[in-house]
Design a protein around this motif. Structure first.
Motif, mmCIF file in Angstrom:
data_model
loop_
_atom_site.group_PDB
_atom_site.id
_atom_site.type_symbol
_atom_site.label_atom_id
_atom_site.label_comp_id
_atom_site.label_asym_id
_atom_site.label_seq_id
_atom_site.Cartn_x
_atom_site.Cartn_y
_atom_site.Cartn_z
ATOM 1 N N GLN A 188 0.875 -1.210 0.187
ATOM 2 C CA GLN A 188 -0.194 0.018 0.037
ATOM 3 C C GLN A 188 0.834 1.131 -0.009
ATOM 4 O OE1 GLN A 188 -2.991 0.042 3.175
ATOM 5 N NE2 GLN A 188 -3.698 2.353 2.515
ATOM 6 N N GLU A 189 2.019 1.289 0.766
ATOM 7 C CA GLU A 189 2.847 2.358 0.712
ATOM 8 C C GLU A 189 3.573 2.623 -0.419
ATOM 9 O OE1 GLU A 189 3.047 0.097 2.804
ATOM 10 O OE2 GLU A 189 2.043 0.790 4.643
ATOM 11 N N LYS A 190 4.118 1.635 -1.076
ATOM 12 C CA LYS A 190 4.644 2.042 -2.222
ATOM 13 C C LYS A 190 3.562 2.346 -3.479
ATOM 14 C CE LYS A 190 8.458 -1.322 -1.742
ATOM 15 N NZ LYS A 190 9.476 -2.615 -2.093
ATOM 16 N N LEU A 191 2.381 1.601 -3.408
ATOM 17 C CA LEU A 191 1.427 1.995 -4.434
ATOM 18 C C LEU A 191 1.033 3.510 -4.333
ATOM 19 C CD1 LEU A 191 -0.499 1.438 -6.668
ATOM 20 C CD2 LEU A 191 -2.224 0.806 -4.846
ATOM 21 N N ILE A 192 0.852 3.978 -3.136
ATOM 22 C CA ILE A 192 0.678 5.512 -2.902
ATOM 23 C C ILE A 192 1.845 6.213 -3.504
ATOM 24 C CG2 ILE A 192 -0.052 7.271 -1.226
ATOM 25 C CD1 ILE A 192 -2.133 5.509 -1.670
ATOM 26 N N GLN A 193 2.954 5.826 -3.115
ATOM 27 C CA GLN A 193 4.184 6.467 -3.577
ATOM 28 C C GLN A 193 4.207 6.520 -5.011
ATOM 29 O OE1 GLN A 193 7.767 4.824 -2.124
ATOM 30 N NE2 GLN A 193 9.156 6.482 -3.036
ATOM 31 N N LYS A 194 4.014 5.683 -5.646
ATOM 32 C CA LYS A 194 3.972 5.438 -7.189
ATOM 33 C C LYS A 194 2.833 6.478 -7.667
ATOM 34 C CE LYS A 194 5.447 3.388 -10.996
ATOM 35 N NZ LYS A 194 6.895 3.523 -11.450
ATOM 36 N N LEU A 195 1.645 6.513 -7.013
ATOM 37 C CA LEU A 195 0.834 7.343 -7.643
ATOM 38 C C LEU A 195 1.020 8.918 -7.521
ATOM 39 C CD1 LEU A 195 -2.755 5.515 -6.238
ATOM 40 C CD2 LEU A 195 -1.521 5.508 -8.651
ATOM 41 N N GLU A 196 1.704 9.215 -6.299
ATOM 42 C CA GLU A 196 2.107 10.650 -6.024
ATOM 43 C C GLU A 196 3.194 11.114 -7.138
ATOM 44 O OE1 GLU A 196 3.570 10.552 -2.121
ATOM 45 O OE2 GLU A 196 1.653 10.780 -1.271
ATOM 46 N N GLU A 197 4.146 10.088 -7.572
ATOM 47 C CA GLU A 197 5.096 10.266 -8.581
ATOM 48 C C GLU A 197 4.358 10.740 -10.233
ATOM 49 O OE1 GLU A 197 7.635 7.035 -9.063
ATOM 50 O OE2 GLU A 197 8.695 7.321 -7.147
ATOM 51 N N TYR A 198 3.209 9.684 -10.240
ATOM 52 C CA TYR A 198 2.571 10.274 -11.637
ATOM 53 C C TYR A 198 1.832 11.524 -11.478
ATOM 54 C CZ TYR A 198 2.761 5.450 -13.417
ATOM 55 O OH TYR A 198 3.180 4.196 -14.089
ATOM 56 N N ARG A 199 1.632 11.881 -10.252
ATOM 57 C CA ARG A 199 0.485 13.316 -10.174
ATOM 58 C C ARG A 199 1.550 14.428 -9.962
ATOM 59 N NH1 ARG A 199 -4.266 14.508 -7.468
ATOM 60 N NH2 ARG A 199 -4.719 16.546 -8.150
ATOM 61 N N LYS A 200 2.896 14.318 -10.165
ATOM 62 C CA LYS A 200 4.063 15.280 -10.301
ATOM 63 C C LYS A 200 4.199 15.526 -11.794
ATOM 64 C CE LYS A 200 6.668 14.161 -6.143
ATOM 65 N NZ LYS A 200 7.842 13.550 -5.399
ATOM 66 N N LEU A 201 3.544 14.472 -12.505
ATOM 67 C CA LEU A 201 3.702 14.866 -14.128
ATOM 68 C C LEU A 201 2.968 15.957 -14.388
ATOM 69 C CD1 LEU A 201 3.750 11.252 -15.490
ATOM 70 C CD2 LEU A 201 5.659 12.730 -15.392
ATOM 71 N N GLU A 202 2.008 16.538 -13.593
ATOM 72 C CA GLU A 202 0.901 17.511 -14.084
ATOM 73 C C GLU A 202 1.669 18.916 -14.064
ATOM 74 O OE1 GLU A 202 -2.216 17.614 -11.444
ATOM 75 O OE2 GLU A 202 -3.075 15.653 -12.050
#
Length: 767
Positions: A653-667
């Motif tokens: 769960q921690e790594k998934l949230i971390q991965k999603l936050e990286e995607y959000r930084k593409l905006e």
């Protein structure tokens, strides 16, 4: 009785009316009996016209027995220049040893030589050669001489220039009985008659070339019984000399389209003594000539000599003399009644003034009286009478007119008061038996004027009218003519005109509809209407019989031309293509709600876009745009490492949230700033985000498609739709649905309006 039970003696005459292709490719293959009959049928007529394909020619040559062919027709054109060559490659011409008739149309010099050389059984030959055939006349002349020398030749037609015909050396004791030439010199004519003791019928399509030398006479031409001279241009003295050479003539035809002199008219009208003394056996005499000039002498000087007992009672030769005056010409035509088949008023020319005097017969008894008819442009005549410029030859003839037609192509409201009364000073209206009003829309003769004409013409029993597309005109005319006339004639009628006429016009004996619009289509509608209304229409069809027969004859000739010109497969293909094209044109013109010019413009642009160089430009522009979009999208994710394979083990769960936050930084853009349109609807208050997340947590695991499992979702949707319907004052019949985005909302709105348009009868609504 079946056709297979008929004797051969009855089947052969039936086959005489069929095309060789139908006999060999269809009739022959029906059964073995027909196959045997065709194999022995020895009167085949092969016609290879300009549309006949090489495949048909080759097939004919494979199937046909040359000994069974009696007639050959070849027609050459630039569309199919090799059909004759194909025939010679597929068949041996010398094997057609029973050939009797040969027709060659528009052929070359070499073609004539190849046909004539091996054939010796011909009795009838027709040759029509191209205009440049005279350049090689040294080849054509021997070929034609060979034809003329044939032992059995009886009929010959040569549509060739005079240079070739005049160069032919005519053989002694020629067996030709009927000869048709385009033109020839008088010297060659004498040569022909000196050597053609059996010649009975001679036709000259054009005038003699050169002068007619009266010192030269054929030694014998007493066998000639029928003579036709077309486009004759001889002085009357020379013509009389020429006719005097043929004292045994029974049939004579003289026609010319050229302008003959007034003296020629007068000389011709005094031919009674000449015909009695020179051509005593003459029974059939047809003629046609015209004179055009500014001034005419007394027309009666022409008519009276042609109205004697010799012309009308002894010979029964009836004629028509027609005078026509236009804005810049005056013409008198004199012709045999046989040349005039049109009915009044179409028998007269449409001009300022046209009138005719016709001698006629009543049944089997000749009638010494004359029929006077006139067709007048009413506006021109009224102005000419008022200005005292109405001048025509023998104006007293108008006092004898019995059939009168008025062309109305100017507004009668412009005429002076009592203008029609001026006409009665020139035309004795009391003598009229038939009146026609030919109006050009939108100009119409006033009803008071029509009443005046009928009141001044008490003997009129027939009234004719050209329908101008206005049913109200028929209704008003009916109120004027009902009870005054016996026969009503209406031309250019359609089904609406027929219905209106039969409903509103009463107290007439017969109603005749002439020249129906759209021909057979309207006739079929009329018959259907009369049948449904239980109206007897035998008399209507009988009155329309001349037009119906004309249409039938034209249809029959056209069908025969198609059958002669095309094979059955070609006819089917042409019918399919023409029907498809006509339907496409009809749909393009009438089955659209768009403006015609808009559709034409759209069609032109669509067609232009399909052109190769235009299509190439469009593809280049589309490729450049696509590349630009792809490049802009690639910049926003530059340096990102894409995941292309599913991991062997799932992420925590921690790594998934971390991965999603990286995607959000593409905006690269922040929609919270409110500077982005039509992308995300920003919530007004931060606490509403918490409510949104709680609502999603409650109903995220639901499916609104299954209303039975999730009635809560169905209930909320129904309440939302009803609240919006109440807001727009909707009644209990108003319904709606919830969508999941702007695009779906637009699509559903368009679908709703489309369904509403269809319910209102709009098949192709506009966006």
């Amino acid at each position: 009785m079946a056709m297979t039970d008929l004797p051969v003696e009855l089947i052969y005459p039936i086959l005489d009316f069929l095309h060789a292709e139908d006999i060999l490719f269809t009739f022959r293959l029906v059964c073995r009996q027909f196959y045997r009959i065709v194999e022995n049928y020895d009167r085949l007529k092969i016609q290879l016209r300009r549309q006949t394909s090489k495949a048909v020619i080759q097939r004919l040559c494979r199937v046909v027995r040359p000994k069974n062919v009696t007639s050959l027709l070849f027609e050459k054109s630039h569309l199919n220049p090799d059909n004759i060559e194909c025939f010679f490659q597929s068949a041996a011409i010398d094997q057609f040893n029973r050939l009797r008739s040969l027709t060659l149309n528009n052929i070359e010099t070499d073609d004539l030589e190849r046909f004539v050389t091996p054939l010796s059984t011909l009795t009838s030959v027709t040759v029509n050669m191209k205009a440049n055939s005279g350049r090689r006349y040294y080849i054509v002349v021997p070929c034609l001489t060979r034809i003329i020398n044939l032992e059995n030749i009886r009929q010959l037609t040569l549509d060739i220039n005079s240079r070739v015909i005049n160069a032919i050396s005519w053989p002694k004791n020629c067996t030709i009985e009927q000869l048709t030439l385009r033109c020839c010199s008088y010297r060659q004519f004498c040569n022909i008659f000196d050597r053609s003791s059996n010649l009975k019928d001679f036709i000259l399509d054009d005038n003699f070339t050169g002068d007619l030398d009266s010192s030269i006479r054929p030694k014998t031409c007493r066998s000639l019984t029928s003579l036709t001279l077309k486009e004759i241009d001889l002085p009357m003295e020379e013509l009389e000399f020429f006719l005097s050479l043929h004292p045994r003539l029974i049939s004579l035809t003289l026609t010319t389209e050229q302008n003959v002199s007034w003296n020629t008219f007068q000389h011709f009208s005094r031919w009674e003594k000449f015909l009695q003394s020179t051509l005593p056996l003459l029974k059939n005499f047809n003629f046609s000539m015209s004179n055009q000039c500014d001034q005419f002498e007394n027309v009666e000087s022409i008519l009276s000599p042609l109205c004697t007992s010799f012309w009308l009672e002894t010979k029964r030769w009836f004629f028509t003399c027609q005078y026509t005056e236009g804005s810049s010409f005056k013409t008198i035509q004199l012709y045999s009644s046989a040349y005039s088949t049109a009915q009044f008023p179409d028998s007269l020319n449409r001009a300022n003034l046209s009138y005719a005097i016709t001698t006629m017969s009543s049944g089997n008894q000749p009638n010494r009286s004359r029929m006077w008819s006139a067709r007048v442009n009413l506006d021109w005549m009224i102005n000419a009478i008022i200005t005292n410029t109405f001048k025509v030859p023998d104006q007293h003839y108008f006092r004898h007119v019995t059939c009168l037609a008025f062309d109305v192509d100017a507004n009668p409201e412009w005429w002076p008061v009592d203008a029609l009364q001026e006409i009665s000073t020139w035309i004795d209206l009391s003598q009229l038996h038939e009146i026609w009003i030919l109006e050009t829309s939108p100009y119409e003769l006033q009803f008071d004027d029509i009443k005046f004409l009928l009141a001044q013409a008490p003997q009129v029993r027939t009234f004719g009218l050209a329908y101008n597309g206005l049913p109200s005109r028929i209704i008003h005319i009916g109120s004027v003519v009902s009870g005054r006339i016996d026969h009503l004639k209406i031309r250019d009628a359609d089904i609406l005109c027929v219905k209106t006429t039969l409903e509103y016009i009463k107290h007439v004996s017969t109603i005749t509809f002439q020249q129906l619009i759209d021909g057979s289509t309207v006739l079929a509608d009329i018959i259907g209407y009369l049948t449904r209304q239980n109206i007897k229409f035998n008399k209507i069809l009988q009155d329309y019989e001349p037009q119906l027969n004309f249409f039938r004859e034209k249809t029959r000739l056209f069908n025969e031309h198609l059958i002669d010109s095309f094979s059955p497969l070609q006819l089917i293909t042409i019918t399919f293509l023409v029907t498809t094209i006509c339907l496409s044109v009809y749909q393009f013109l009438f089955e659209h709600d768009d403006d015609l010019f808009a559709r034409i413009r759209q069609t032109l642009f669509t067609t232009a876009r399909r052109l190769p160089f235009v299509q190439r430009k469009i593809n280049e522009a589309r490729a450049a745009t696509l590349k630009s979009v792809c490049d802009d999208m690639a910049k926003s994710i530059a340096g990102h490492e894409f995941t292309t394979v599913l991991p062997q083990q799932g992420l925590s769960q921690e790594k998934l949230i971390q991965k999603l936050e990286e995607y959000r930084k593409l905006e690269k853009f922040s929609f919270q700033s409110g500077k982005i349109s039509g992308c995300v609807y920003k919530l007004a208050k931060p606490d509403m985000t918490e409510i949104y997340n709680k609502v999603f947590a409650l109903f995220g695991e639901t499916n609104p498609l299954h209303v039975d499992v999730f009635p809560d979702i169905r209930t909320m949707e129904a309440e939302t739709v009803r609240c919006v319907a109440t807001m727009f004052h909707g009644d209990t019949d108003v319904c709606g649905t919830m969508t999941s985005g702007g695009t779906e909302s637009i699509l559903m709105a368009c679908k709703t309006y489309r369904d509403l348009a269809i319910a209102k009868g709009i098949s192709k609504p506009e966006m």
